[in-house]
Design a protein around this motif. Structure first.
Motif, PDB file in Angstrom:
ATOM      1  N   GLN A  76       1.009  -1.204   0.126  1.00 29.34           N
ATOM      2  CA  GLN A  76      -0.105  -0.027   0.152  1.00 29.34           C
ATOM      3  C   GLN A  76       0.878   1.084   0.040  1.00 29.34           C
ATOM      4  N   TRP A  77       0.231   2.293  -0.213  1.00 29.21           N
ATOM      5  CA  TRP A  77       1.100   3.592  -0.261  1.00 29.21           C
ATOM      6  C   TRP A  77       1.471   4.157   0.918  1.00 29.21           C
ATOM      7  N   MET A  78       2.844   4.419   1.386  1.00 24.47           N
ATOM      8  CA  MET A  78       3.163   4.842   2.522  1.00 24.47           C
ATOM      9  C   MET A  78       3.976   5.964   2.323  1.00 24.47           C
ATOM     10  N   LYS A  79       4.303   6.828   3.614  1.00 22.42           N
ATOM     11  CA  LYS A  79       4.976   8.194   3.776  1.00 22.42           C
ATOM     12  C   LYS A  79       5.579   8.447   4.769  1.00 22.42           C
ATOM     13  N   ALA A  80       6.591   8.782   5.102  1.00 26.38           N
ATOM     14  CA  ALA A  80       7.502   9.270   6.203  1.00 26.38           C
ATOM     15  C   ALA A  80       8.139  10.549   5.820  1.00 26.38           C
ATOM     16  N   SER A  81       7.826  11.685   6.636  1.00 20.27           N
ATOM     17  CA  SER A  81       8.471  13.154   6.181  1.00 20.27           C
ATOM     18  C   SER A  81       8.625  13.690   7.395  1.00 20.27           C
ATOM     19  N   VAL A  82       9.759  14.532   7.438  1.00 22.61           N
ATOM     20  CA  VAL A  82      10.128  15.254   8.481  1.00 22.61           C
ATOM     21  C   VAL A  82      10.603  16.607   7.844  1.00 22.61           C
ATOM     22  N   GLN A  83      10.164  17.734   8.570  1.00 29.65           N
ATOM     23  CA  GLN A  83      10.787  19.008   7.987  1.00 29.65           C
ATOM     24  C   GLN A  83      11.265  19.891   9.048  1.00 29.65           C
ATOM     25  N   ALA A  84      12.373  20.264   9.059  1.00 33.16           N
ATOM     26  CA  ALA A  84      13.201  21.183   9.837  1.00 33.16           C
ATOM     27  C   ALA A  84      12.440  22.752   9.692  1.00 33.16           C
ATOM     28  N   TYR A  85      12.123  23.430  10.764  1.00 33.99           N
ATOM     29  CA  TYR A  85      11.730  24.658  10.390  1.00 33.99           C
ATOM     30  C   TYR A  85      12.526  25.504   9.653  1.00 33.99           C
ATOM     31  N   ARG A  86      11.899  26.165   8.455  1.00 38.01           N
ATOM     32  CA  ARG A  86      12.659  27.054   7.482  1.00 38.01           C
ATOM     33  C   ARG A  86      13.625  26.177   6.646  1.00 38.01           C
ATOM     34  N   ALA A  87      13.335  24.878   6.509  1.00 31.99           N
ATOM     35  CA  ALA A  87      13.981  24.065   5.396  1.00 31.99           C
ATOM     36  C   ALA A  87      12.858  23.151   4.629  1.00 31.99           C
ATOM     37  N   ARG A  88      13.389  22.510   3.868  1.00 30.38           N
ATOM     38  CA  ARG A  88      12.541  21.763   2.990  1.00 30.38           C
ATOM     39  C   ARG A  88      12.546  20.231   3.555  1.00 30.38           C
ATOM     40  N   ALA A  89      11.155  19.758   3.356  1.00 30.75           N
ATOM     41  CA  ALA A  89      10.890  18.309   3.954  1.00 30.75           C
ATOM     42  C   ALA A  89      11.774  17.327   3.310  1.00 30.75           C
ATOM     43  N   VAL A  90      11.987  16.413   4.207  1.00 28.51           N
ATOM     44  CA  VAL A  90      12.813  14.958   3.666  1.00 28.51           C
ATOM     45  C   VAL A  90      11.738  14.028   3.683  1.00 28.51           C
ATOM     46  N   THR A  91      11.205  13.274   2.534  1.00 28.19           N
ATOM     47  CA  THR A  91      10.131  12.497   2.333  1.00 28.19           C
ATOM     48  C   THR A  91      10.582  11.064   1.805  1.00 28.19           C
ATOM     49  N   ASP A  92      10.082   9.996   2.537  1.00 26.66           N
ATOM     50  CA  ASP A  92      10.203   8.483   1.768  1.00 26.66           C
ATOM     51  C   ASP A  92       8.734   8.252   1.400  1.00 26.66           C
ATOM     52  N   GLU A  93       8.146   8.271   0.082  1.00 25.48           N
ATOM     53  CA  GLU A  93       7.040   7.834  -0.074  1.00 25.48           C
ATOM     54  C   GLU A  93       6.974   6.697  -1.224  1.00 25.48           C
ATOM     55  N   GLY A  94       5.898   5.965  -1.177  1.00 26.02           N
ATOM     56  CA  GLY A  94       5.802   5.040  -2.450  1.00 26.02           C
ATOM     57  C   GLY A  94       5.129   3.464  -1.686  1.00 26.02           C
ATOM     58  N   LYS A  95       4.850   2.622  -2.495  1.00 21.04           N
ATOM     59  CA  LYS A  95       4.133   1.446  -2.068  1.00 21.04           C
ATOM     60  C   LYS A  95       5.216   0.760  -1.518  1.00 21.04           C
ATOM     61  N   SER A  96       4.846   0.190  -0.365  1.00 15.93           N
ATOM     62  CA  SER A  96       5.686  -0.643   0.753  1.00 15.93           C
ATOM     63  C   SER A  96       4.696  -1.709   1.051  1.00 15.93           C
ATOM     64  N   THR A  97       5.285  -2.722   1.694  1.00 18.59           N
ATOM     65  CA  THR A  97       4.413  -3.755   2.550  1.00 18.59           C
ATOM     66  C   THR A  97       4.567  -3.623   3.802  1.00 18.59           C
ATOM     67  N   ARG A  98       5.646  -2.833   4.405  1.00 20.32           N
ATOM     68  CA  ARG A  98       5.889  -2.727   5.902  1.00 20.32           C
ATOM     69  C   ARG A  98       6.249  -1.352   6.650  1.00 20.32           C
ATOM     70  N   ARG A  99       7.112  -0.555   5.878  1.00 21.79           N
ATOM     71  CA  ARG A  99       7.522   0.709   6.300  1.00 21.79           C
ATOM     72  C   ARG A  99       7.839   1.758   5.301  1.00 21.79           C
ATOM     73  N   ALA A 100       7.746   2.852   5.851  1.00 18.01           N
ATOM     74  CA  ALA A 100       8.187   4.151   5.031  1.00 18.01           C
ATOM     75  C   ALA A 100       9.241   4.688   5.838  1.00 18.01           C
ATOM     76  N   GLY A 101      10.511   5.111   5.258  1.00 14.55           N
ATOM     77  CA  GLY A 101      11.289   5.703   6.136  1.00 14.55           C
ATOM     78  C   GLY A 101      12.682   4.609   6.347  1.00 14.55           C
ATOM     79  N   PRO A 102      13.539   5.074   6.914  1.00  9.42           N
ATOM     80  CA  PRO A 102      13.670   6.140   7.855  1.00  9.42           C
ATOM     81  C   PRO A 102      14.220   7.550   7.035  1.00  9.42           C
ATOM     82  N   VAL A 103      13.544   8.480   7.507  1.00 10.98           N
ATOM     83  CA  VAL A 103      14.182   9.869   7.036  1.00 10.98           C
ATOM     84  C   VAL A 103      14.790  10.725   8.053  1.00 10.98           C
ATOM     85  N   THR A 104      15.679  11.344   7.783  1.00 10.02           N
ATOM     86  CA  THR A 104      16.422  12.027   8.687  1.00 10.02           C
ATOM     87  C   THR A 104      16.958  13.543   8.180  1.00 10.02           C
TER      88      THR A 104
END
Length: 130
Positions: A76-104
Motif C-alpha cells: 500500500q502507499w506509505m509515507k514518512a516525512s520530517v521538515q525542520a523549520y525554514r527548511a525543505r521536507a525530507v520524504t520517503d513515499e511509495g508503495k511498500s508492504t511494511r514501512r516508510a523511512g527512515p528519513v533524517t
C-alpha cells in the motif's frame, strides 16, 4: 630452508590471501545488509493512527522518522516525512508492504513537522520538539 618450511609459509600465505578475499566479498554485503531500516537515537514521540504508527527519534541535532504499517504484508502507499523549520521536507513515499523511512534531517534546536501515511490513514503533527 627445507621444503617443509617453504610449504608452511606458502600455506600461511594462501590462507591469509583466501581470508582477505572472503572479507573483501563479505564486508560490502554486510554493509549493504546494514542499510538503515530503523532510526538511530532515542524514541521521543509515538503517533499511532488508524492504519499505522509514526515514530520520531532524536540524536544530537538530528531528527529521524519512520512509519510502520499496522498490517504489514499488504502493499500500500506509505509515507514518512520530517521538515525542520525554514527548511525543505525530507520524504520517503511509495508503495511498500511494511514501512516508510527512515528519513533524517539535521534540525539543530529548530522545531520539526512530521507526517506519516499508510493507505488512507495519516497523521500530521505541527511544529514539535521546539
Amino acid at each position: 630452508m627445507d621444503r617443509g618450511g617453504i610449504r608452511r609459509r606458502l600455506a600461511v600465505g594462501l590462507a591469509l590471501l583466501t581470508a582477505s578475499g572472503v572479507l573483501a566479498v563479505a564486508v560490502p554485503a554486510q554493509a549493504h545488509a546494514a542499510a538503515p531500516t530503523r532510526c538511530e537515537g532515542r524514541k521521543v514521540k509515538t503517533y499511532p493512527f488508524s492504519t499505522g504508527t509514526l515514530y520520531v527519534y532524536k540524536r544530537g541535532g538530528h531528527v529521524c522518522v519512520i512509519t510502520l504499517s499496522k498490517r504489514p504484508g499488504r502493499e500500500q502507499w506509505m509515507k514518512a516525512s520530517v521538515q525542520a523549520y525554514r527548511a525543505r521536507a525530507v520524504t520517503d513515499e511509495g508503495k511498500s508492504t511494511r514501512r516508510a523511512g527512515p528519513v533524517t534531517v539535521h534540525a539543530g534546536q529548530r522545531c520539526v513537522w512530521v507526517k506519516g501515511r499508510v493507505g488512507r490513514g495519516s497523521v500530521s503533527k505541527g511544529w514539535i520538539l521546539c
